[in-house]
Enzyme design. Structure first.
Site, short mmCIF file in Angstrom:
data_model
loop_
_atom_site.label_atom_id
_atom_site.label_comp_id
_atom_site.label_asym_id
_atom_site.label_seq_id
_atom_site.Cartn_x
_atom_site.Cartn_y
_atom_site.Cartn_z
N ARG A 171 -113.69 43.22 -95.21
CA ARG A 171 -112.88 44.32 -94.69
C ARG A 171 -111.81 44.69 -95.71
O ARG A 171 -111.12 43.84 -96.24
CB ARG A 171 -112.20 43.90 -93.38
N ASP A 177 -114.03 44.90 -87.83
CA ASP A 177 -112.73 45.18 -87.24
C ASP A 177 -112.57 44.22 -86.07
O ASP A 177 -113.45 44.14 -85.21
CB ASP A 177 -112.69 46.63 -86.75
N ASP A 219 -109.81 43.39 -83.18
CA ASP A 219 -108.56 43.79 -82.55
C ASP A 219 -108.24 42.87 -81.38
O ASP A 219 -109.11 42.58 -80.55
CB ASP A 219 -108.64 45.22 -82.01
#
Length: 188
Positions: free
Chosen positions: A105, A117, A119
């Site tokens: 990333r 990703d 989160d």
């Protein structure tokens, strides 16, 4: 006080003997570059290998239209993890960023396509706002790619301070979000 009892998470500090709260956390994972399925599986495996983090459940895989990305971005594969942890929220965020980095990333351009990703959506029922982190995630209630997979693994889920996940998803709809039942991310 324990928010979520789990026989797999040690809630005692081995140095002080004091108890640490066990928190249920929701993590949203997505990938739209490279081998998306392998990126998600590898991230789940890495998070499972994190001390004092027990991944309890993983959602079905969803393919989703990119949100807030350049026009030439490909579709994402998305999943949601439910985990129990005694890890401090800052440590969990650092681990999430380390896992993203391990999968290549790059955070050079906001919204750019990404290999991974991760989160942090919720951390127990706590509301946290720092320069680095806001929990619950400030846009989770607007994102079907978070709400739909979350609802699959926790039908009575509530986004703290916002409302029931089922109601939030019904409000925004599921356009651009499609469950992909022939892809499965395993809890190995």
């Amino acid at each position: 006080m324990t928010e979520t009892p789990s026989p797999h998470v040690i809630d005692a500090d081995t140095l002080s003997g004091g108890l640490k709260p066990i928190r249920q956390v929701i993590l949203s994972l997505g990938s739209n570059l490279g081998d998306r399925e392998a990126n998600l599986q590898g991230a789940v495996d890495a998070l499972r290998d994190t001390p004092d983090v027990v991944v309890v459940d993983v959602s079905p895989v969803y393919e989703t239209v990119p949100v807030g990305t350049p026009d030439d971005s490909g579709p994402f594969l998305n999943i949601v993890l439910l985990a129990d942890t005694t890890v401090a929220v800052e440590t969990l965020l650092d681990r999430a960023h380390a896992v993203e980095q391990a999968f290549g990333r790059e955070r050079s351009v906001p919204g750019a396509p990404r290999t991974l990703d991760v989160d942090l959506i919720t951390y127990g029922t706590k509301a946290i706002e720092t320069d680095e982190l806001t929990v619950p995630h400030p846009r989770a209630h607007e994102r079907a790619f978070v709400l739909a997979p979350w609802l699959d693994i926790e039908p009575e889920a509530v986004l703290p301070g916002v409302g029931r996940v089922a109601d939030l998803l019904a409000e925004i709809g599921t356009d651009g979000v499609k469950r992909v039942d022939d892809l499965v991310i395993e809890l190995q």
